[in-house]
Design a protein around this motif. Structure first.
Motif, mmCIF file in Angstrom:
data_model
loop_
_atom_site.group_PDB
_atom_site.id
_atom_site.type_symbol
_atom_site.label_atom_id
_atom_site.label_comp_id
_atom_site.label_asym_id
_atom_site.label_seq_id
_atom_site.Cartn_x
_atom_site.Cartn_y
_atom_site.Cartn_z
ATOM 1 N N ASP A 584 0.489 -0.804 -0.629
ATOM 2 C CA ASP A 584 0.042 0.190 -0.245
ATOM 3 C C ASP A 584 0.828 1.360 -0.001
ATOM 4 O O ASP A 584 0.503 2.567 -0.137
ATOM 5 C CB ASP A 584 -0.869 0.303 0.994
ATOM 6 C CG ASP A 584 -1.563 -1.547 1.077
ATOM 7 O OD1 ASP A 584 -2.144 -1.719 -0.092
ATOM 8 O OD2 ASP A 584 -2.558 -1.352 1.755
ATOM 9 N N ALA A 587 2.472 1.808 -3.739
ATOM 10 C CA ALA A 587 1.073 2.397 -4.061
ATOM 11 C C ALA A 587 1.286 3.817 -3.924
ATOM 12 O O ALA A 587 1.004 4.470 -4.992
ATOM 13 C CB ALA A 587 -0.217 1.752 -4.330
ATOM 14 N N ARG A 588 0.828 4.390 -3.278
ATOM 15 C CA ARG A 588 1.418 5.414 -2.295
ATOM 16 C C ARG A 588 2.162 6.859 -2.953
ATOM 17 O O ARG A 588 2.635 7.485 -3.526
ATOM 18 C CB ARG A 588 0.943 5.628 -0.659
ATOM 19 C CG ARG A 588 -0.500 5.897 -0.586
ATOM 20 C CD ARG A 588 -0.649 5.873 0.904
ATOM 21 N NE ARG A 588 0.224 5.384 1.544
ATOM 22 C CZ ARG A 588 -0.547 4.663 2.404
ATOM 23 N NH1 ARG A 588 -1.456 3.836 2.001
ATOM 24 N NH2 ARG A 588 0.151 3.437 3.224
ATOM 25 N N ARG A 590 4.331 5.705 -5.222
ATOM 26 C CA ARG A 590 3.863 5.411 -7.454
ATOM 27 C C ARG A 590 3.175 6.977 -7.298
ATOM 28 O O ARG A 590 2.861 7.848 -8.026
ATOM 29 C CB ARG A 590 3.534 4.864 -7.228
ATOM 30 C CG ARG A 590 5.067 3.634 -7.772
ATOM 31 C CD ARG A 590 4.785 2.146 -8.372
ATOM 32 N NE ARG A 590 5.803 1.897 -8.719
ATOM 33 C CZ ARG A 590 5.913 0.331 -9.356
ATOM 34 N NH1 ARG A 590 5.168 -0.112 -9.801
ATOM 35 N NH2 ARG A 590 6.067 0.205 -10.355
ATOM 36 N N GLU A 591 2.097 6.858 -6.724
ATOM 37 C CA GLU A 591 0.927 8.076 -6.855
ATOM 38 C C GLU A 591 1.433 9.432 -6.531
ATOM 39 O O GLU A 591 1.475 10.302 -7.509
ATOM 40 C CB GLU A 591 0.067 7.405 -6.014
ATOM 41 C CG GLU A 591 -1.251 8.605 -6.514
ATOM 42 C CD GLU A 591 -2.318 8.644 -5.585
ATOM 43 O OE1 GLU A 591 -3.808 9.522 -4.900
ATOM 44 O OE2 GLU A 591 -3.051 6.940 -5.234
ATOM 45 N N GLN A 592 2.289 9.643 -5.884
ATOM 46 C CA GLN A 592 2.520 10.844 -5.206
ATOM 47 C C GLN A 592 3.874 10.980 -6.064
ATOM 48 O O GLN A 592 4.010 12.535 -6.346
ATOM 49 C CB GLN A 592 3.698 10.471 -4.062
ATOM 50 C CG GLN A 592 2.212 10.405 -2.896
ATOM 51 C CD GLN A 592 2.612 10.345 -1.706
ATOM 52 O OE1 GLN A 592 4.107 10.703 -0.931
ATOM 53 N NE2 GLN A 592 1.696 10.374 -0.632
ATOM 54 N N HIS A 593 4.753 10.144 -6.852
ATOM 55 C CA HIS A 593 5.543 10.325 -7.249
ATOM 56 C C HIS A 593 5.899 9.624 -8.916
ATOM 57 O O HIS A 593 7.024 8.785 -9.529
ATOM 58 C CB HIS A 593 6.887 9.669 -6.652
ATOM 59 C CG HIS A 593 7.019 10.904 -5.620
ATOM 60 N ND1 HIS A 593 7.601 12.340 -5.698
ATOM 61 C CD2 HIS A 593 7.081 10.387 -4.251
ATOM 62 C CE1 HIS A 593 7.653 12.696 -4.150
ATOM 63 N NE2 HIS A 593 6.992 11.469 -3.423
ATOM 64 N N PRO A 594 5.275 10.434 -9.841
ATOM 65 C CA PRO A 594 4.724 9.278 -10.898
ATOM 66 C C PRO A 594 6.280 9.193 -12.029
ATOM 67 O O PRO A 594 5.920 7.937 -12.438
ATOM 68 C CB PRO A 594 3.504 9.912 -12.089
ATOM 69 C CG PRO A 594 3.603 11.354 -10.916
ATOM 70 C CD PRO A 594 4.193 11.300 -10.032
#
Length: 766
Positions: A584, A587-588, A590-594
């Motif tokens: 989890d 995933a967060r 990666r979302e914050q640092h695409p």
């Protein structure tokens, strides 16, 4: 020891030169010091339109070479172009292939493989080509000492034309033509041509208009091969750079787009430090032959695809180089007595032979010692690369150690060799004695200063005038400038890890100037008034032009001490090593640092990269724990992140039985689907382990009778079946267990220590 400075002579250039050249007097003064005082000669130096090139017909044997090529084209005979795997050889082969194809020739090209064939004409490979059939062998950047190859070709009725630029042997091959500028008298304008320059002259003698269309390739090979940039070479480079800026071919345009180079602002530095390393990467870690297609295709989509493969090879080369460098520094920290020898000799069984020359060059520069790095399996031949320092002929030193060497060759500044791994200690002592017999590593030559300037004189007009003297390189080095009585106002790190320094210097009148010191982190800085030696050139970043002042050296100018305001960038880090919900959190993150890279090996994580695929980037997410200190340091140096997000997953195949089972499965896949082709470093990355463990595992599988391995023509592994040898099973099982236990111990250390310690590239190994 501090380097001496050689201050400029107080001489004035002739008034006629000043009047003809105009602009800042610094240009005319530099030309006069180079012996160029005549206005006409100065105009020839500065503007290729005023230069009259030497005729190609001056080259020995060029007339019979041209006549034989015309015959081959007219009769549609099969021509095999044989080049070399470095940039000079690649560009020479591409130039000949493209030019002869345009003339209607039936032509193919071959670049040798570094790992199996090495430089020159490999007889077994030549025999394979002879069996396929061809009528004329045309070499470029190689062949001047290929007597056996020429004799083999002659027995099959094949003519040979040699174009080369390397030193002449005692006896030339009995080829139809040996076109080599070294056969010209000293001082001839064509004598210092690179291999691609000789190929260009051959085509120019054949069809000048076609040769002119490929002068950009001459520029690439000229800079990459570090040739003297005077006379004919300078003229060809000037024309080649102009062509690269205005009409870059599809492959080079694709490289420049990926490297974010503005074609209109391209200079020799971009070739030497950006384009050439990418092309060289193919020959160092892969097969160089795709470079010919990249340099000759007009298909933009195909060029983009090939440039992408080039980028992958360069990422791999960068990681492997950083890994070897980190391991070498670790050796020197653990065994500082190695620096007491007159030559630095280091070895390791995991070092990739394709990149050790790069690292040897860096170490020779940093320690001012001739340096030899050896890739040395414990029970096999050690193969190495040597790099020297100015004033010391490394080949002369190697000749005194030849009783310990299996093979060796090269020139005064660089060489290669092979020897038994058991003889490395004896070789280190013998080479050190030989270097001392030759006078030892000479002291650094004085730093010549071209002009003393005030800080207020640095502006875009001065930069433009200085760059009239470009392109810079051997024979025409950049101008070294001096400003006295400066103080440091501030300093801060540059680069994501602060490896470089940005300094603000000021003079007594309050003028301030930004200065960059590459790799200046950790170096001693002046604490009071000082004199600064530097270079000045233009820089283009995001379409904006600026004056770039680059720090060369400094010395004290007596004054009161000054305290500095300093700032070093901090590597931001986020620690999820003890997370209860790591997936989890990933995933967060990666979302914050695409745009972040996720480095994961031996784990089922989508859209991740291995160590060999890492590229520079602002954020690095580390999912699996690295397998060793050198792999970790190489990853940091390669990605060069400003932000680390770390987890602490362990690869699924960390234990010996699981590791061996997975390795065997991957090997079986390679046998079934890839004809047995595999790569040691790629296997290690996929397993999340060390190359040494892969090697031990393959030895164990061989002893168990499950698998055999050997090195193939492309430098990779070739896997086949085999019968068991039980006597070796215990040895390699114990060896594999030991290596994997070492890896587990390092991962335990990595998981427990503070990130600040782990991320410090200058920290000693655990």
């Amino acid at each position: 020891m501090p380097r001496a400075w050689q201050l400029p002579q107080q001489t004035e250039p002739p008034p006629a030169l000043l009047s003809a050249i105009g602009g800042h007097p610094i240009v005319s003064k530099r030309l006069a010091r180079m012996g160029i005082s005549d206005p006409a000669a100065a105009r020839q130096f500065l503007d290729p339109a005023h230069y009259s090139p030497a005729p190609a017909s001056d080259l020995p044997d060029i007339e019979p070479a041209v006549a034989r090529l015309r015959q081959a084209i007219r009769q549609r005979q099969r021509i095999l172009v044989w080049g070399d795997f470095d940039v000079d050889g690649q560009t020479a082969a591409a130039l000949l292939y493209a030019s002869l194809s345009q003339l209607g020739a039936h032509v193919t090209a071959h670049l040798p493989n570094r790992f199996r064939e090495g430089h020159g004409i490999h007889l077994a490979t030549l025999e394979c080509h002879l069996k396929k059939g061809f009528d004329l062998l045309l070499t470029c950047d190689t062949g001047v000492d290929a007597r056996q190859a020429v004799e083999l070709a002659a027995k099959q009725g094949v003519d040979v034309i040699i174009t080369d630029h390397h030193a002449l042997p005692e006896r030339l091959p009995a080829a139809l033509a040996v076109v080599n500028p070294r056969r010209l008298p000293a001082g001839h304008r064509l004598r210092d041509l690179p291999g691609v320059g000789v190929a260009y002259q051959l085509i120019h003698a054949l069809q000048p208009e076609i040769a002119a269309a490929h002068v950009d390739l001459v520029a690439l090979g000229m800079v990459a091969d570090v040739m003297p940039l005077l006379g004919e070479n300078r003229y060809l480079l000037q024309r080649g750079l102009a062509q690269l800026r205005s009409h870059p071919r599809a492959g080079i345009r694709a490289i420049m787009q990926r490297a974010q180079i503005d074609a209109a602002a391209l200079n020799e530095g971009h070739i030497g430090f950006v384009i050439a390393p990418r092309l060289n990467a193919l020959g160092r870690v892969e097969d160089a032959n795709p470079a010919i297609e990249l340099l000759t295709t007009a298909d933009t989509d195909r060029a983009a695809s090939l440039a992408g493969s080039l980028e992958e090879a360069n990422a791999r080369r960068r990681f492997l180089s950083n890994q070897v460098y980190a391991a070498a520094i670790n050796q020197l920290e653990a065994e500082p007595h190695l620096l007491e020898y007159a030559a630095l000799v280091l070895h390791h069984h995991e070092w990739h032979s394709g990149v050790i020359g790069i690292v040897a060059s860096r170490l020779a520069e940093e320690y001012a010692l001739p340096t030899v790095l050896l890739s040395a399996p414990a029970d096999d031949l050690a193969r190495g690369s040597a790099r020297s320092v100015a004033g010391l002929d490394i080949m002369a030193a190697l000749r005194q150690t030849q009783h310990l060497l299996q093979t060796y060759g090269g020139h005064s500044m660089a060489a290669g060799m092979s020897l038994r791994a058991q003889a490395i200690s004896d070789f280190r002592r013998a080479l050190s004695r030989a270097v001392r017999d030759l006078g030892g590593a000479p002291a650094a030559p004085p730093l010549p200063i071209d002009a003393c300037l005030r800080l207020s004189e640095i502006n875009s007009g001065l930069t433009d005038d200085i760059e009239r003297l470009a392109p810079f390189g051997p024979g025409n080095p950049p101008l070294n400038l001096l400003t006295r009585g400066l103080t440091l106002s501030s300093q801060r790190g540059l680069g994501r890890r602060g490896d470089h320094l940005q300094l603000i210097v000021a003079d007594q009148a309050g003028n301030r100037q930004r200065v960059v010191w590459w790799r200046g982190a950790g170096k001693t800085l002046p604490r009071g008034a000082f004199d600064l030696a530097y270079t000045l050139r233009s820089s283009h970043y995001r379409g904006k032009r600026e004056n770039l002042v680059e720090w060369l050296d400094w010395r004290e100018n007596r004054s009161a001490p000054l305290e500095l305001r300093s700032f070093s960038p901090k590597l931001l880090s986020v620690d999820y090593r003890y997370s209860a919900n790591a997936l989890d959190d990933l995933a967060r993150a990666r979302e914050q640092h695409p745009a972040a890279q996720v480095w994961a090996e031996g784990a089922q994580i989508p859209d991740c990269v291995t160590r060999l695929q890492l590229a520079p980037g602002a954020t690095l997410i580390v999912w699996t724990i690295p397998a060793s200190w050198t792999i970790w340091q190489a990853a940091l140096d390669t990605a060069n992140p400003s932000r680390l997000i770390v987890f602490a997953a362990r690869p699924a195949w960390g234990r010996a039985n699981a590791f061996l089972a997975r390795l065997y499965g991957m090997a079986n896949y390679a046998v079934a689907q890839r004809g047995g082709a595999a790569d040691e470093q790629e296997l290690a990355a996929a397993l999340g382990g060390r190359a040494l463990a892969v090697r031990a595992g393959l030895r164990l599988l061989s002893a168990q009778g499950r698998l055999e391995h050997d090195w193939a023509a492309d430098g990779k592994l070739r896997l086949t079946r085999k019968t068991p040898d039980k006597t070796l099973c215990k040895k390699w099982q114990m060896r594999l267990n030991l290596i994997l236990r070492e890896t587990v111990a390092y991962r335990d250390y990595w998981r427990q220590h503070a990130l600040e310690e782990l991320a410090d590239s200058r920290r000693k190994a655990w």
